[in-house]
Write a protein that holds these residues in place. Structure first.
Motif, PDB file in Angstrom:
ATOM      1  N   UNK A 167       0.764  -1.423   0.090  1.00 37.78           N
ATOM      2  CA  UNK A 167      -0.128   0.445  -0.023  1.00 37.78           C
ATOM      3  C   UNK A 167       0.649   0.973   0.284  1.00 37.78           C
ATOM      4  N   UNK A 168       0.760   1.968  -0.870  1.00 39.05           N
ATOM      5  CA  UNK A 168       0.937   3.305  -0.705  1.00 39.05           C
ATOM      6  C   UNK A 168       0.594   4.639  -0.475  1.00 39.05           C
ATOM      7  N   UNK A 169       1.837   5.175   0.572  1.00 39.33           N
ATOM      8  CA  UNK A 169       0.989   6.110   1.932  1.00 39.33           C
ATOM      9  C   UNK A 169       1.457   7.710   1.761  1.00 39.33           C
ATOM     10  N   UNK A 170       0.924   8.369   1.643  1.00 44.18           N
ATOM     11  CA  UNK A 170       1.256   9.652   1.455  1.00 44.18           C
ATOM     12  C   UNK A 170       0.291  11.021   1.643  1.00 44.18           C
ATOM     13  N   UNK A 171       0.222  11.946   1.528  1.00 49.72           N
ATOM     14  CA  UNK A 171      -1.373  12.505   1.132  1.00 49.72           C
ATOM     15  C   UNK A 171      -1.557  13.086  -0.198  1.00 49.72           C
ATOM     16  N   UNK A 172      -3.056  13.048   0.090  1.00 47.55           N
ATOM     17  CA  UNK A 172      -3.529  13.290  -1.595  1.00 47.55           C
ATOM     18  C   UNK A 172      -3.594  13.891  -2.790  1.00 47.55           C
ATOM     19  N   UNK A 173      -3.242  14.717  -2.141  1.00 46.93           N
ATOM     20  CA  UNK A 173      -2.467  15.939  -2.908  1.00 46.93           C
ATOM     21  C   UNK A 173      -1.174  15.991  -3.711  1.00 46.93           C
ATOM     22  N   UNK A 174      -0.785  15.853  -5.325  1.00 47.16           N
ATOM     23  CA  UNK A 174      -0.200  16.130  -5.857  1.00 47.16           C
ATOM     24  C   UNK A 174       0.722  17.943  -5.923  1.00 47.16           C
ATOM     25  N   UNK A 175       1.608  18.014  -4.729  1.00 42.82           N
ATOM     26  CA  UNK A 175       2.067  19.962  -4.420  1.00 42.82           C
ATOM     27  C   UNK A 175       2.895  20.051  -5.798  1.00 42.82           C
ATOM     28  N   UNK A 176       2.470  20.935  -5.685  1.00 42.60           N
ATOM     29  CA  UNK A 176       4.024  22.054  -7.080  1.00 42.60           C
ATOM     30  C   UNK A 176       4.770  22.380  -5.469  1.00 42.60           C
ATOM     31  N   UNK A 177       5.861  22.532  -6.206  1.00 37.53           N
ATOM     32  CA  UNK A 177       7.422  23.141  -4.723  1.00 37.53           C
ATOM     33  C   UNK A 177       6.638  24.411  -5.296  1.00 37.53           C
ATOM     34  N   UNK A 178       6.906  24.782  -6.486  1.00 33.26           N
ATOM     35  CA  UNK A 178       7.199  26.334  -6.810  1.00 33.26           C
ATOM     36  C   UNK A 178       5.493  26.811  -5.576  1.00 33.26           C
ATOM     37  N   UNK A 179       4.222  26.283  -6.089  1.00 27.96           N
ATOM     38  CA  UNK A 179       3.789  26.883  -4.353  1.00 27.96           C
ATOM     39  C   UNK A 179       3.469  26.980  -3.271  1.00 27.96           C
ATOM     40  N   UNK A 180       4.147  25.910  -2.838  1.00 28.29           N
ATOM     41  CA  UNK A 180       4.590  25.656  -1.134  1.00 28.29           C
ATOM     42  C   UNK A 180       5.784  26.823  -1.085  1.00 28.29           C
ATOM     43  N   UNK A 181       6.643  26.999  -1.826  1.00 34.22           N
ATOM     44  CA  UNK A 181       7.756  27.925  -1.948  1.00 34.22           C
ATOM     45  C   UNK A 181       6.680  29.046  -1.385  1.00 34.22           C
ATOM     46  N   UNK A 182       5.398  29.505  -2.120  1.00 32.73           N
ATOM     47  CA  UNK A 182       4.948  30.650  -2.352  1.00 32.73           C
ATOM     48  C   UNK A 182       4.329  30.896  -1.238  1.00 32.73           C
ATOM     49  N   UNK A 183       4.130  30.376  -0.664  1.00 24.02           N
ATOM     50  CA  UNK A 183       2.997  30.082   0.421  1.00 24.02           C
ATOM     51  C   UNK A 183       3.531  30.189   1.898  1.00 24.02           C
ATOM     52  N   UNK A 184       4.692  29.906   1.798  1.00 24.89           N
ATOM     53  CA  UNK A 184       5.542  29.900   2.472  1.00 24.89           C
ATOM     54  C   UNK A 184       5.936  31.342   2.641  1.00 24.89           C
ATOM     55  N   UNK A 185       6.411  31.902   2.038  1.00 22.76           N
ATOM     56  CA  UNK A 185       7.615  33.197   1.045  1.00 22.76           C
ATOM     57  C   UNK A 185       6.035  34.412   2.218  1.00 22.76           C
ATOM     58  N   UNK A 186       4.802  33.965   1.911  1.00 24.04           N
ATOM     59  CA  UNK A 186       3.282  34.978   2.094  1.00 24.04           C
ATOM     60  C   UNK A 186       3.166  34.847   3.723  1.00 24.04           C
ATOM     61  N   UNK A 187       3.814  33.758   4.391  1.00 24.06           N
ATOM     62  CA  UNK A 187       3.891  33.400   5.555  1.00 24.06           C
ATOM     63  C   UNK A 187       5.154  33.433   6.284  1.00 24.06           C
ATOM     64  N   UNK A 188       6.246  34.073   5.931  1.00 22.70           N
ATOM     65  CA  UNK A 188       6.882  34.356   6.420  1.00 22.70           C
ATOM     66  C   UNK A 188       7.964  35.943   5.739  1.00 22.70           C
ATOM     67  N   UNK A 189       6.895  36.692   4.893  1.00 20.52           N
ATOM     68  CA  UNK A 189       7.406  37.853   3.932  1.00 20.52           C
ATOM     69  C   UNK A 189       8.545  38.160   3.666  1.00 20.52           C
ATOM     70  N   UNK A 190       8.736  36.915   2.890  1.00 18.85           N
ATOM     71  CA  UNK A 190      10.345  36.457   1.769  1.00 18.85           C
ATOM     72  C   UNK A 190       9.116  36.135   0.640  1.00 18.85           C
ATOM     73  N   UNK A 191      10.306  36.863  -0.720  1.00 13.75           N
ATOM     74  CA  UNK A 191       9.684  36.364  -1.913  1.00 13.75           C
ATOM     75  C   UNK A 191      11.005  35.452  -2.103  1.00 13.75           C
ATOM     76  N   UNK A 192      10.011  33.744  -2.393  1.00 17.93           N
ATOM     77  CA  UNK A 192      11.255  32.366  -2.910  1.00 17.93           C
ATOM     78  C   UNK A 192      12.128  32.923  -3.937  1.00 17.93           C
ATOM     79  N   UNK A 193      12.976  31.922  -3.901  1.00 11.02           N
ATOM     80  CA  UNK A 193      14.179  32.464  -5.244  1.00 11.02           C
ATOM     81  C   UNK A 193      14.198  31.160  -5.580  1.00 11.02           C
ATOM     82  N   UNK A 194      14.409  30.637  -6.919  1.00 13.39           N
ATOM     83  CA  UNK A 194      13.991  29.631  -7.913  1.00 13.39           C
ATOM     84  C   UNK A 194      15.629  29.371  -8.892  1.00 13.39           C
ATOM     85  N   UNK A 195      15.615  28.076  -8.848  1.00 15.95           N
ATOM     86  CA  UNK A 195      16.674  27.615 -10.099  1.00 15.95           C
ATOM     87  C   UNK A 195      15.877  26.489 -10.839  1.00 15.95           C
ATOM     88  N   UNK A 196      16.491  26.468 -12.002  1.00 21.34           N
ATOM     89  CA  UNK A 196      15.668  25.727 -13.195  1.00 21.34           C
ATOM     90  C   UNK A 196      14.382  25.990 -13.121  1.00 21.34           C
TER      91      UNK A 196
END
Length: 335
Positions: free
Chosen positions: A250-279
Motif C-alpha cells: 500500500x502507498x502511504x502519502x497525502x492526497x495532493x500532487x503538490x507543486x514545489x513552487x506553490x509550496x514555496x510561495x505559500x511559505x513566502x506569504x507567511x514569512x514575508x519573503x520572496x522565494x528564489x528559484x533555479x531551474x
C-alpha cells in the motif's frame, strides 16, 4: 504553536479503536530513526487511553544520546541491539506484531554494500526470524520510476522500476518480505511511504527553510506528495490489522500532487519573503497514488495548509529542527 503541535500528536479515535483490536504486543524495530520515537510514543499513549494491556517494545542501536532513557521513562520497553549482528537479532524475543522501520538511505553512494546489507539482506533474516508475527514493513515510493505529473502518481499495480541503488535495495527489501510471506504464510503489509513531515524535518521544512534563508530552490523535481508524520505513524500501527499473506502493498502519502513552487510561495506569504528559484519544473516526478490507503484508513487528519502553517510558524519562532534532509530533489536515485 507548541500547544497546537502537541494536540496534533495525540491518538485519533480510529487509532484507539484499532489498537484495542490488535491482538498481542507490538515491537518497533529500528525505533531510533526519524519516525520511530514518535511512533513508539503514539502507540504507548494509544494503549493507555484505550485502557488496555499491551507492551510496546523499541529495538535500536540507540546511537542518539538519551533516547533510550526517554522511551524507558514513558513505559516503553527498549532493547539495544545491532540487527546486523545475527546473534543479537536471534536473541530478540518473539512478538505477535512487528513494525519494521530499519533501513539505510543517505550515504549509500560509496557504501553500496552496507545499504544492500541493511535494506535487503537484513529484512530476509528478520522475516525468517519473525515468521509467526504480523509484520508492517516500511518501504518507500523510491521503488517507483519517475512518472508524468499529469498522471497523478503511480498506484500499487504499476510495476516497480527504481532508479539508483537505494531504490533497488528497497525493492529487494520488499521482495524478501514477500518471499518469506509466501513460504511461511506470514501476514505482511508493505508500507510505501512518500514523504512524512514533522515540524522538525521533512520536505516542507526544507522548502520553508530555503525560503526563510533566501536560498534558491531547485524546481527540477517540481512536484511532491507529503503527509503529516502523526498520520503516517497512525497508519503504520493500524496497518497491523491489514497484514495479509501473500503480502499486501500500500502507498502511504497525502492526497495532493503538490507543486514545489506553490509550496514555496505559500511559505513566502507567511514569512514575508520572496522565494528564489533555479531551474524549471520537469514533466515527471516521483509521485504515488494513495487511493487504496485512504480506502483502508480514511483521509489524513492534518491538512496540507495546517502543515504549512505549523512549519512556517515553527521556523519563524526558532523551533528546534533535526538535520536529516530528504533529498527529495534527487532525480537520479543517488543518495
Amino acid at each position: 504553536m507548541e500547544h497546537v503541535y502537541q494536540e496534533l500528536l495525540k491518538p485519533s479515535p480510529a487509532l484507539l479503536q484499532d489498537i484495542a483490536r490488535i491482538d498481542g504486543d507490538i515491537m518497533l524495530m529500528g525505533v531510533g530513526g526519524k519516525m520511530g520515537p514518535a511512533m513508539a510514543r503514539l502507540a504507548k499513549q494509544a494503549v493507555e487511553e484505550a485502557g488496555i494491556q499491551k507492551k510496546i517494545t523499541g529495538v535500536s542501536r540507540f546511537s542518539e544520546p538519551g533516547l533510550q532513557e526517554e522511551l524507558n521513562a514513558l513505559g516503553i520497553n527498549t532493547i539495544k541491539a545491532d540487527l546486523l549482528n545475527d546473534a543479537e537479532l536471534q536473541a530478540l524475543p518473539e512478538t505477535q506484531n512487528l513494525i519494521y522501520l530499519a533501513g539505510q538511505k543517505f550515504g549509500t553512494t560509496g557504501r553500496e554494500s552496507y545499504t544492500w546489507a541493511m535494506n535487503t539482506y537484513l529484512p530476509g533474516r528478520v522475516a525468517e526470524k519473525f515468521r509467526h508475527a504480523r509484520i508492517v514493513a516500511f518501504s518507500t515510493g523510491n521503488v517507483y520510476p519517475l512518472s508524468p505529473v499529469l498522471n497523478g502518481g503511480l498506484a500499487e499495480d504499476i510495476p516497480a522500476a527504481p532508479v539508483g541503488e537505494y531504490g533497488q535495495s528497497c525493492l529487494g527489501r520488499e521482495r524478501m518480505f514477500q518471499y518469506f510471506s509466501s513460504i511461511y504464510n506470514t501476514p505482511v503489509f508493505i508500507y510505501r511511504l512518500n514523504y512524512a513531515n514533522d515540524v522538525s524535518y521533512g520536505v516542507l521544512l526544507e522548502i520553508a527553510k530555503a525560503v526563510y534563508e533566501q536560498r534558491e530552490i531547485d524546481l527540477r523535481m517540481g512536484h511532491v506528495n507529503v503527509i503529516w508524520q502523526g498520520d503516517a505513524n497512525e497508519i503504520a500501527i493500524r496497518a497491523l490489522l491489514h497484514c495479509e499473506a501473500p503480502a499486501k502493498t500500500v502507498n502511504v502519502s497525502g492526497p495532493e500532487t503538490v507543486a514545489v513552487r506553490w509550496l514555496a510561495q505559500e511559505f513566502g506569504k507567511r514569512m514575508d519573503r520572496t522565494p528564489r528559484f533555479v531551474n524549471s519544473e520537469q514533466p515527471d516526478a516521483l509521485l504515488s497514488n494513495s487511493a487504496e490507503c485512504f480506502r483502508l484508513f480514511g483521509y489524513p487528519r492534518v491538512t496540507l495548509k495546517q502543515m504549512i502553517d505549523l512549519v512556517a510558524a515553527w521556523i519563524t519562532e526558532g523551533g528546534k529542527t533535526i538535520n536529516k534532509p530528504t533529498h527529495f530533489q534527487e532525480r537520479e536515485g543517488k543518495f
